[in-house]
Write an enzyme that holds these catalytic residues in place. Sequence first.
Site, mmCIF file in Angstrom:
data_model
loop_
_atom_site.group_PDB
_atom_site.id
_atom_site.type_symbol
_atom_site.label_atom_id
_atom_site.label_comp_id
_atom_site.label_asym_id
_atom_site.label_seq_id
_atom_site.Cartn_x
_atom_site.Cartn_y
_atom_site.Cartn_z
ATOM 1 N N HIS A 139 54.674 -29.543 -14.083
ATOM 2 C CA HIS A 139 53.890 -30.570 -13.401
ATOM 3 C C HIS A 139 53.665 -31.801 -14.273
ATOM 4 O O HIS A 139 53.683 -32.929 -13.794
ATOM 5 C CB HIS A 139 52.530 -30.027 -12.955
ATOM 6 C CG HIS A 139 51.703 -31.068 -12.282
ATOM 7 N ND1 HIS A 139 50.782 -31.848 -12.953
ATOM 8 C CD2 HIS A 139 51.691 -31.495 -10.996
ATOM 9 C CE1 HIS A 139 50.242 -32.702 -12.102
ATOM 10 N NE2 HIS A 139 50.765 -32.515 -10.915
ATOM 11 N N HIS A 143 52.232 -24.893 -3.171
ATOM 12 C CA HIS A 143 52.044 -25.933 -4.185
ATOM 13 C C HIS A 143 52.200 -25.361 -5.598
ATOM 14 O O HIS A 143 51.408 -24.531 -6.020
ATOM 15 C CB HIS A 143 50.640 -26.532 -4.005
ATOM 16 C CG HIS A 143 50.331 -27.646 -4.938
ATOM 17 N ND1 HIS A 143 49.340 -27.573 -5.892
ATOM 18 C CD2 HIS A 143 50.888 -28.876 -5.073
ATOM 19 C CE1 HIS A 143 49.285 -28.704 -6.563
ATOM 20 N NE2 HIS A 143 50.204 -29.518 -6.087
ATOM 21 N N GLU A 158 57.258 -25.608 -3.725
ATOM 22 C CA GLU A 158 57.332 -26.894 -4.425
ATOM 23 C C GLU A 158 57.827 -26.781 -5.865
ATOM 24 O O GLU A 158 57.485 -25.841 -6.576
ATOM 25 C CB GLU A 158 55.952 -27.569 -4.455
ATOM 26 C CG GLU A 158 56.074 -29.020 -4.861
ATOM 27 C CD GLU A 158 54.844 -29.607 -5.542
ATOM 28 O OE1 GLU A 158 54.732 -30.833 -5.562
ATOM 29 O OE2 GLU A 158 54.023 -28.848 -6.089
HETATM 30 CA CA CA Z 1 53.790 -32.138 -7.024
#
Ligand code: CA
Length: 328
Positions: free
Chosen positions: A72, A30, A57
């Site tokens: 993000h 992540h 990711e």
């Molecule tokens: Ca995400």
Amino acid sequence: MSYLLLIFAILVSGCGGQMMVKKDWSVIAHRGASGVLPEHTLAAKAAAHVMNPDYIEQDVVMTQDDELVVMHDIHLDTTTNVKKVFPKRARKDGRYYVIDFTLAELKQLKVSERFHLKSDEKVYPQRFPVFQSAFQIATLSEEIELIQGMNQSRNKNIGLYVEIKAPEFHKKVGKKILKKVVDTLHSYGYKEASDNVYLQCFDFNSIKALNNMTKLKLVQLIGENSWSESSTDYDYLKTSEGVKEMSQVVDGVGPWWSQLTAGGRATNFLKLLQKKGLTIHPYTFRKDQLPKTFSSYEEWIRHFTVDLKVDGVFADFPEETIALKSRL
Ligand code: CA
């Protein structure tokens, strides 16, 4: 039945088949190895790669000059030194937006471990220090080239897991982020459903649009309506009609983990997803942010992968998560 045979039968049924049919599950790094190095930096991605997750990711937002960067947030002010470098470039709401800066400008910024907007305090106290060492914002292309390069040098096939952030926000100002992401992935050879990449989004209308633009595997992320993540109605997507509609366009679903379990059992939503045969990749499992209902990280991961049989987890600490695979 003899007494011994009865004991044997109880033991076997007690194992519930779990011992015999051990389900494989994926680890998705992540935002990279974000528990170890500042999220979405190439360093965090390289570190993740050597931990051998199944996927790494990428969250993707667009710049003023239509480049794709791996970030993000649509904001810059909780992971970079933008306030210091461009003090006059905040909007009226006091926030600094990626979309207001060119790639050349963004490359002047230092990336840091995530901190709180008002207090400047670290979000995860035990993680990498704030503004230590030197990290830059990376483009999606730079990150794909890093992962493909390491796949070659390490003889691996670690996949991408690309999230298109805030498509409605981008669309409102004429930014074609869906097309640009799809074109970029296609240009790097990710074209077919069998290619090692998932494309994920919180916005169901965008997922439906993507379904007409590419053969790549799609994942619908499921939030809560109260988060205002997109105009998508997640309460509807969690119903049997919603799951049915999703199953016509997506290969998988990325729910918030707490939507799948209640009182130690599978929720109706999880049962509906599994009945449709959808791939289920809940988010986000953080070793340093344990929910009160689990006494250890291992117990948390065990509940999801062994009891609930999800297909994979988004994890900030890929190394520790992968290590659990051999024990669970
Ligand atoms: Ca995400």
